[in-house]
Design a protein around this motif. Structure first.
Motif, PDB file in Angstrom:
ATOM      1  N   LEU A  20       0.832  -1.204   0.000  1.00  0.00           N
ATOM      2  CA  LEU A  20       0.000   0.000   0.000  1.00  0.00           C
ATOM      3  C   LEU A  20       0.865   1.251   0.000  1.00  0.00           C
ATOM      4  N   ARG A  21       1.905   1.263   0.801  1.00  0.00           N
ATOM      5  CA  ARG A  21       2.801   2.425   0.825  1.00  0.00           C
ATOM      6  C   ARG A  21       3.467   2.641  -0.533  1.00  0.00           C
ATOM      7  N   ALA A  22       3.893   1.562  -1.151  1.00  0.00           N
ATOM      8  CA  ALA A  22       4.537   1.677  -2.463  1.00  0.00           C
ATOM      9  C   ALA A  22       3.567   2.227  -3.505  1.00  0.00           C
ATOM     10  N   ARG A  23       2.327   1.740  -3.476  1.00  0.00           N
ATOM     11  CA  ARG A  23       1.333   2.234  -4.444  1.00  0.00           C
ATOM     12  C   ARG A  23       1.002   3.695  -4.202  1.00  0.00           C
ATOM     13  N   LEU A  24       0.887   4.091  -2.945  1.00  0.00           N
ATOM     14  CA  LEU A  24       0.600   5.489  -2.635  1.00  0.00           C
ATOM     15  C   LEU A  24       1.745   6.394  -3.086  1.00  0.00           C
ATOM     16  N   LEU A  25       2.978   5.943  -2.859  1.00  0.00           N
ATOM     17  CA  LEU A  25       4.132   6.738  -3.286  1.00  0.00           C
ATOM     18  C   LEU A  25       4.162   6.887  -4.802  1.00  0.00           C
ATOM     19  N   ARG A  26       3.865   5.812  -5.515  1.00  0.00           N
ATOM     20  CA  ARG A  26       3.842   5.893  -6.969  1.00  0.00           C
ATOM     21  C   ARG A  26       2.736   6.825  -7.454  1.00  0.00           C
ATOM     22  N   ALA A  27       1.571   6.738  -6.812  1.00  0.00           N
ATOM     23  CA  ALA A  27       0.457   7.598  -7.216  1.00  0.00           C
ATOM     24  C   ALA A  27       0.798   9.070  -6.980  1.00  0.00           C
ATOM     25  N   VAL A  28       1.310   9.386  -5.795  1.00  0.00           N
ATOM     26  CA  VAL A  28       1.638  10.772  -5.474  1.00  0.00           C
ATOM     27  C   VAL A  28       2.783  11.270  -6.352  1.00  0.00           C
ATOM     28  N   THR A  29       3.776  10.420  -6.598  1.00  0.00           N
ATOM     29  CA  THR A  29       4.899  10.819  -7.447  1.00  0.00           C
ATOM     30  C   THR A  29       4.426  11.151  -8.859  1.00  0.00           C
ATOM     31  N   GLY A  30       3.560  10.314  -9.408  1.00  0.00           N
ATOM     32  CA  GLY A  30       3.026  10.588 -10.736  1.00  0.00           C
ATOM     33  C   GLY A  30       2.253  11.896 -10.782  1.00  0.00           C
ATOM     34  N   LEU A  31       1.448  12.148  -9.746  1.00  0.00           N
ATOM     35  CA  LEU A  31       0.679  13.394  -9.682  1.00  0.00           C
ATOM     36  C   LEU A  31       1.606  14.598  -9.610  1.00  0.00           C
ATOM     37  N   ILE A  32       2.646  14.510  -8.787  1.00  0.00           N
ATOM     38  CA  ILE A  32       3.581  15.628  -8.650  1.00  0.00           C
ATOM     39  C   ILE A  32       4.318  15.890  -9.957  1.00  0.00           C
ATOM     40  N   ILE A  33       4.713  14.831 -10.655  1.00  0.00           N
ATOM     41  CA  ILE A  33       5.426  15.011 -11.928  1.00  0.00           C
ATOM     42  C   ILE A  33       4.540  15.750 -12.936  1.00  0.00           C
ATOM     43  N   VAL A  34       3.283  15.344 -13.029  1.00  0.00           N
ATOM     44  CA  VAL A  34       2.368  16.018 -13.960  1.00  0.00           C
ATOM     45  C   VAL A  34       2.140  17.463 -13.539  1.00  0.00           C
ATOM     46  N   PHE A  35       2.002  17.700 -12.239  1.00  0.00           N
ATOM     47  CA  PHE A  35       1.784  19.060 -11.741  1.00  0.00           C
ATOM     48  C   PHE A  35       2.971  19.966 -12.063  1.00  0.00           C
ATOM     49  N   VAL A  36       4.178  19.475 -11.810  1.00  0.00           N
ATOM     50  CA  VAL A  36       5.377  20.273 -12.105  1.00  0.00           C
ATOM     51  C   VAL A  36       5.491  20.530 -13.602  1.00  0.00           C
ATOM     52  N   ALA A  37       5.133  19.532 -14.416  1.00  0.00           N
ATOM     53  CA  ALA A  37       5.202  19.714 -15.863  1.00  0.00           C
ATOM     54  C   ALA A  37       4.197  20.743 -16.362  1.00  0.00           C
ATOM     55  N   LEU A  38       3.078  20.900 -15.658  1.00  0.00           N
ATOM     56  CA  LEU A  38       2.043  21.840 -16.086  1.00  0.00           C
ATOM     57  C   LEU A  38       2.256  23.253 -15.553  1.00  0.00           C
ATOM     58  N   LEU A  39       3.099  23.424 -14.550  1.00  0.00           N
ATOM     59  CA  LEU A  39       3.291  24.744 -13.952  1.00  0.00           C
ATOM     60  C   LEU A  39       3.706  25.814 -14.968  1.00  0.00           C
ATOM     61  N   PRO A  40       4.635  25.532 -15.893  1.00  0.00           N
ATOM     62  CA  PRO A  40       4.995  26.588 -16.863  1.00  0.00           C
ATOM     63  C   PRO A  40       3.834  27.019 -17.756  1.00  0.00           C
ATOM     64  N   PHE A  41       2.801  26.181 -17.852  1.00  0.00           N
ATOM     65  CA  PHE A  41       1.659  26.488 -18.718  1.00  0.00           C
ATOM     66  C   PHE A  41       0.440  26.926 -17.918  1.00  0.00           C
ATOM     67  N   ALA A  42       0.631  27.284 -16.638  1.00  0.00           N
ATOM     68  CA  ALA A  42      -0.496  27.600 -15.762  1.00  0.00           C
ATOM     69  C   ALA A  42      -1.306  28.784 -16.292  1.00  0.00           C
ATOM     70  N   ASN A  43      -0.618  29.833 -16.739  1.00  0.00           N
ATOM     71  CA  ASN A  43      -1.341  31.003 -17.248  1.00  0.00           C
ATOM     72  C   ASN A  43      -2.100  30.689 -18.534  1.00  0.00           C
TER      73      ASN A  43
END
Length: 245
Positions: A20-43
């Motif tokens: 469960l911990r491994a799956r949660l870490l993978r889920a959160v990591t994937g979300l953070i990667i997508v969020f960081v990738a979208l930050l330059p396009f926020a505006n």
């Protein structure tokens, strides 16, 4: 023997917690990667989101920022929710990978179509809200604005309003999946759903009146698709009931 069984049970529990911990870490990591990738396009994302309103405002109309930090936080907030929206398949896959080993083959065959349908219907509800509902709502609101009043919306208030609309329509489009699940659980039958059609229609219009803005246009644009989805849910439940039996 009881001690051995207890030890094995504790070992299995620890293994499940580690998984469960491994799956949660993978889920959160994937979300953070997508969020960081979208930050330059926020505006740019916010400009795209504001189009349904800006297209209905008079020439020169625009959104305003009443908060000092709103020009920064509103696009960042939108980037996060966009990342969450985009990452839903990845998040659900991690949840599925955790629970799937404990399911029977028959349960897997039922769960996968329901899961895929739920995701697709939620996306369809959000797309319906953006391309059809928001332009109609803002067109109606700009027409009923009193003369001499300039419609100037705060960017944070606009974002919150649109996110609520997306959530309302995305969740409402899950109606067929909810009906199928109720039938599979044995709580209702397709025949009972057909017989309760009149009550369901009344309930749909009540729900539409509660969760949509106070205008007839948006209420009808939610209630009518939900009535259609109710019928689709009955057909899907009838189709899946023999498989359950």
């Amino acid at each position: 023997m009881p001690d051995a069984d207890t030890g094995q049970g504790e070992a299995r529990l620890i293994d499940h917690l580690i998984e469960l911990r491994a799956r949660l870490l993978r889920a959160v990591t994937g979300l953070i990667i997508v969020f960081v990738a979208l930050l330059p396009f926020a505006n740019k994302l916010y400009a795209w989101l504001a189009q349904p309103l800006l297209a209905k405002l008079p020439a020169g109309g625009q959104l305003i920022a009443t908060g000092v930090a709103s020009p920064f936080f509103a696009p960042v907030k939108l980037a996060f929710f966009t990342a969450l929206f985009v990452s839903v398949p990845w998040l659900l896959y991690q949840a599925w990978a955790f629970v799937a080993p404990g399911l029977y083959q028959r349960e897997k065959r039922l769960a996968l179509p329901l899961l895929a349908s739920a995701v697709s219907l939620f996306y369809a509800g959000c797309a319906f809200a953006y391309f059809l509902v928001l332009p109609a709502v803002f067109g109606f609101l700009t027409k009923v604005t009193p003369e001499g009043v300039a419609m100037m919306t705060d960017i944070q208030a606009y974002l919150d309003f649109v996110l609520v609309i997306f959530l309302a329509f995305g969740a409402s489009f899950e109606l067929p999946v909810a009906l199928v699940i109720l039938v599979l659980l044995g709580w209702v039958t397709p025949q009972q759903l057909r017989e309760s059609r009149g009550y369901a229609i009344v309930g749909v219009f009540v729900v539409a009146a509660v969760i949509t803005p106070p205008d007839v246009v948006s209420q009808l644009m939610l209630a009518i698709p939900m009535c259609v989805l109710y019928e689709i849910g009955i057909l899907a439940a009838r189709w899946m009931t023999p498989a359950r039996k």
